[in-house]
Structures are given as structure tokens and as C-alpha cells.
Write an enzyme that holds these catalytic residues in place. Sequence first.
Site, mmCIF file in Angstrom:
data_model
loop_
_atom_site.group_PDB
_atom_site.id
_atom_site.type_symbol
_atom_site.label_atom_id
_atom_site.label_comp_id
_atom_site.label_asym_id
_atom_site.label_seq_id
_atom_site.Cartn_x
_atom_site.Cartn_y
_atom_site.Cartn_z
ATOM 1 C CB THR A 283 11.622 -5.822 10.945
ATOM 2 O OG1 THR A 283 12.880 -6.459 10.731
ATOM 3 C CG2 THR A 283 10.625 -6.353 9.927
ATOM 4 C CG PHE A 285 6.274 -6.503 11.525
ATOM 5 C CD1 PHE A 285 6.199 -7.837 11.157
ATOM 6 C CD2 PHE A 285 7.392 -6.080 12.238
ATOM 7 C CE1 PHE A 285 7.208 -8.725 11.486
ATOM 8 C CE2 PHE A 285 8.406 -6.964 12.567
ATOM 9 C CZ PHE A 285 8.317 -8.283 12.198
#
Length: 378
Positions: A283, A285
Site C-alpha cells: 500500500t 501512503f
Amino acid sequence: MRDLGDIRVEIDQVDKEILNLFNKRMELACQVAEYKIATGKKVYDKEREDAKLEKLSSYVDDDFSEQAVKELYTQIMSISRKKQFAILQERGVSFDTGFTQVDRFDFSDAVVCFQGVQGAYSQLAMLAFFDDEMKDSFHVDLWRDAMEAISTGKADYAVLPIENSLAGSIEENFDLLSEYNVAIIGEQILKVDHALLGVKGATINDIKTVYSHPKAIAQCENYIRKYHIDWDVKNLRNTAMSAQKIQDDGDKTQAAIGSKYNAVLYNLDILEESIQDDKNNETRFVIVSKEKKYKKSADKISLCLEISHEPGSLYRILSNLIFNGINMNRIESRPIKGVNWQYRFFIDIDGNLNDEAVRNALTGLKEECVSIRVLGNY
């Protein structure tokens, strides 16, 4: 039938004549640029270009030639604009990004906000990015709350997930980036390693209900469908909140999908490790701030663009990157609220706001877009 070699010789001669005329046209374009600098006129004159395309295409007799003439002169006029934009840049007429360059960021007094409860992946990303430099941190319930914390000065920075390599974009956060006047100052890629977490003494055979964030559930979809199709899977705001619920409820039939860090934090057992479908799942960020700053070493730029809703508009916009040799590594579209079938584009390009090629491209984008905003250079 004519000899192919003779035909090619004649083509070469025609090409030389075209090139000479092209060079002449570009010289005239430079003169136009000087005039526009002196008078303050914009380089891009859509009405003039549309009228010229219609006139030129009227000189031919068939549909194919009409379309060909329009394509040819659309390219020629686009190249002409790029040359004019470069001249404007040389004369100091460029797009003011509103960003300030710094050697480094000082996070020693920084207060950082993340969404979720203790143990959320956003917190892990925060710890990985800031390490021990920040002064303090706190968590909020919603991503919008994190943006509000920055806007009101309660926090200096916020950490937001923006995309996952398997589940795709976090659409809500793209919308928030366009809504709030904030800047991306950094990013953190975090490996997602989901575990199945239960109360102490529970086994997988005990589990009937599983809680987690919808994206985390999607990332474990194959695992659930293949081995535990009978589970009742329920959504919560994030993975850490799910783990906290399992601890609070103390029910052996319940489990959460989250990081192994949550097992330690909420005194849970790890019933199974690495249950995500893609073992290379990551992921991305972004770290956002109210202050618009970027480091000298920054090499990625995020842009938010709105363009006219007409054929070829996206191509015309992206040609500013092509002609300046700038690599685009991501594009994302989001619908504009209140305007049906029109879209806002989020684009990531390589470069630094201090690069000449980037400044040239931004000058062109500013003129040709309905609106443009630099979201950050990091």
C-alpha cells in the site's frame, strides 16, 4: 509504372520543402511569442485554432483528407505552442506553483495524525516514514478528520493511504486531496502482510464471523472463498479497529484480518499468517502538510488537472509532457461532483519543480487546462 526509387527521391525532395516551411513557421511562432509576452496575451487561443482548422480542412475534398489535415495541423499548432511556452519560461513568465524548496524537513516538533485506532496500517506507515523524529501523534476516526486536523493546525502532517497494488486506488482520498488545500511532502510504501487474529485460545475452526476494512477483505478474497466460504464477513473502518473489537468482545467465534502488530497490541492470537492473496501486496501512503514545500532531492510530482470535455483534450494536455521529455508514471480519473460525465485527472510525473523541462510543461498545462494544481513534489 514509375520506379519506386524515383518516387522515393521525389518524396525526399518534398519532405525537404515541408521542413523548410516548418522551420519558417516556427520562426513566426517565436515572433508571436514575443508579441504575446509584450502584450500579456495567452499563448493558447482555442477560438483562433479551431477557426484555422476549419478553414484548412475546407481546402480538401474528401473526408479522409479533411481528417488528415486536422490531425496534421493540430500537431503543428501544438508544437508551436510548446515552443512559445519555452520562450515564455526563458523570459521569466511561468506558472507559480506556490511551493518553496528546502534542503530538508525538520520533524522534531511535528505532530502527526493518522486515521484509525492504534495499530492501523496508517500508523505503521507513519512510524516507518517519521521514525523517531516526530514530537507526537494522534489518531482520528475518518480520513476527512485527518485533513481537517491539518487545516485547523491541530496536526502538522497527516498520513493517508492512496492506493494498493492489489485492491487499487482509495478513491475517497483522491477526492480529499482535490478538496483540501494541502501538499504532499512524502510517500511511504508499506508491505501489507495480513494475518487472521482471534482471542487467546481460539482456533480457525471456531471462527464464524470475520471483521476488517473492505480493502483488506478484498485483498484476502481468494483465501476466504477457497477455505472459509461459510464465514460471515463484515466491514469496519480499518483493520486495527477490527482487532480492537475482537479483544473487546472476547468471542472465540470472531476474528479480525489485520497486521501481526495488532496481535501484540490487542493481546490476540495469530490464527494464520500471510493470508493475503498477493504475497507482494503493498500500500502506498502519502504524507500531507498545510505547508507547500519540497526537497531539492524530490523526484516525483503529483498534479490535479481539470480539462475541457471535448475530443482530443487529454491528448493535447499530455503532449506538454511528451514534448518536454517528461515521464508520466500514473494517471487516475475521478468524476467532478455536480458536473455529470466530466472528470478530474490525477497525474504523477517524474521530476523536480526546479527542473527547466518541468517548468516548461507546467507553463503549458496552466494555459491549456481548465484548472491545474500541484499537489506535491516529493
